[in-house]
Design an enzyme around this catalytic site. Structure first.
Site, PDB file in Angstrom:
ATOM      1  N   HIS A  65     -24.288 -41.265 -36.995  1.00  0.00           N
ATOM      2  CA  HIS A  65     -25.012 -40.453 -36.009  1.00  0.00           C
ATOM      3  C   HIS A  65     -26.510 -40.530 -36.242  1.00  0.00           C
ATOM      4  CE1 HIS A  65     -25.646 -36.721 -33.491  1.00  0.00           C
ATOM      5  NE2 HIS A  65     -26.738 -36.695 -34.258  1.00  0.00           N
ATOM      6  N   GLU A  66     -26.908 -40.345 -37.490  1.00  0.00           N
ATOM      7  CA  GLU A  66     -28.346 -40.324 -37.788  1.00  0.00           C
ATOM      8  C   GLU A  66     -28.972 -41.703 -37.656  1.00  0.00           C
ATOM      9  OE1 GLU A  66     -31.603 -38.188 -38.093  1.00  0.00           O
ATOM     10  OE2 GLU A  66     -29.541 -37.465 -37.946  1.00  0.00           O
ATOM     11  N   HIS A  69     -30.286 -42.386 -34.197  1.00  0.00           N
ATOM     12  CA  HIS A  69     -31.652 -41.910 -33.958  1.00  0.00           C
ATOM     13  C   HIS A  69     -32.679 -42.862 -34.565  1.00  0.00           C
ATOM     14  CE1 HIS A  69     -30.306 -38.133 -32.331  1.00  0.00           C
ATOM     15  NE2 HIS A  69     -29.704 -37.763 -33.451  1.00  0.00           N
ATOM     16  N   ASP A 159     -29.678 -31.666 -32.005  1.00  0.00           N
ATOM     17  CA  ASP A 159     -30.078 -32.511 -30.879  1.00  0.00           C
ATOM     18  C   ASP A 159     -30.173 -31.711 -29.590  1.00  0.00           C
ATOM     19  OD1 ASP A 159     -30.155 -34.710 -32.549  1.00  0.00           O
ATOM     20  OD2 ASP A 159     -28.088 -35.298 -32.128  1.00  0.00           O
TER      21      ASP A 159
END
Length: 308
Positions: A65-66, A69, A159
């Site tokens: 997930h990170e 970004h 988020d």
């Protein structure tokens, strides 16, 4: 050495330079990667309770997930300051301070939740080929869905909270959008806390996350004035960004310089229009006002006292 050999050697050299550059970028990202103590606390609780598989899933989901970004930020050449993994996601701290185009920021924020889509597809394929059993597949779906939904809640610094700030920035100046986003986020934190008390008051991990979110709100609210100054500093001293939108700000001679700064918005360039003698008007660029404030140290006084 023939011409063909020279071309091959040049291509090989370019490939090696590209590989070195990629390895350097990966090493730089790993050096900026940190793990919040709460993450280790949740891992420790999982180890004590014997949930080793769930802990591995948590680490994998949060990391991917990170990295979503991070990859989007690198694509737009953002300056990444720190990457911190949390039990429910992560925080990629940038050195842009709200001065990148809003569409870019939207893509960077959305790139984290989008990773959950392909993770679901990949887990389903692993299940089809027999790499994982149905119980593991269902468990992965559960954790993947929970982390995704929780991150999309309009709570800072998730988020969803950042998206809330972004939406508010389309309508309000930076300082007001930031304040509205935090206040709305606090309301949702309270609602989430009430829901936890009613549904599962003894869920230790949820209370740990709520403690972190509460502390993040306290810190963000306490530093809101500093955050606004940092936003202005980046506009003046930071890298120049080409803003396609020009948004005039009409001011009076008696307006204080700090009052004008409170009208500065994200994602656009400002032209300051000062009314003069009820008939005439004086126009100047926002950098002139920023220069007077930061370089000339004229932090107080009216617009007329500075420019007339």
């Amino acid at each position: 050495m023939t011409r063909i050999d020279e071309v091959k050697r040049s291509k090989l050299s370019n490939h090696l330079d590209h590989i070195r550059s990629s390895l350097s970028a990966i090493n730089d990202i790993l050096n900026k990667l940190t793990i919040h103590p709460l993450f280790w606390l949740v891992v420790g609780i999982g180890v004590i309770t014997g949930r080793f598989l769930e802990i591995i899933m948590l680490i994998v989901i949060v990391f991917i997930h990170e990295m979503g970004h991070v990859c989007a930020a690198l694509f737009f050449r953002w300056r990444i300051k720190k990457i911190e993994l949390l039990p429910f996601g992560g925080v990629a701290e940038m050195d842009e301070h709200g001065n990148r185009p809003l569409k870019e920021e939207l893509l960077v924020i959305a790139s984290g939740p989008l990773q959950h889509v392909w993770m679901v597809i990949a887990s389903y394929l692993f299940f089809l080929i027999g790499f994982i059993d149905e119980a593991t597949y269902q468990l992965f779906l559960k954790h993947n869905f929970m982390i995704l939904v929780f991150n999309l809640l309009p709570i800072w610094p998730l988020d969803g909270g950042k998206l809330l700030f972004l939406v508010a920035s389309y309508k309000y100046p930076f300082i007001r959008a930031h304040r509205y986003a935090l206040k709305t986020s606090i309301v949702f934190v309270c609602l989430f806390m009430i829901a936890m008390v009613m549904i599962n008051p003894f869920h230790l991990n949820a209370w740990i996350v709520l403690m972190f979110v509460g502390f993040a709100h306290y810190t963000e609210w306490k530093q809101r004035k500093f955050i606004h100054i940092r936003f202005l500093l980046e506009r003046y001293y930071g890298r120049s960004h080409e803003f396609k939108t020009l948004k005039p700000i009409v001011v009076e001679e008696t307006d204080q310089i700090v009052d004008v700064f409170s009208k500065f918005c994200r994602g656009c360039k400002h032209q300051i229009i000062m009314r003069h003698n009820d008939r005439d008007q004086i126009t100047f660029d926002e950098n002139e006002l920023l220069h007077a404030y930061f370089s000339e140290k004229r932090t107080t006084g009216t617009i007329a006292e500075i420019f007339c």
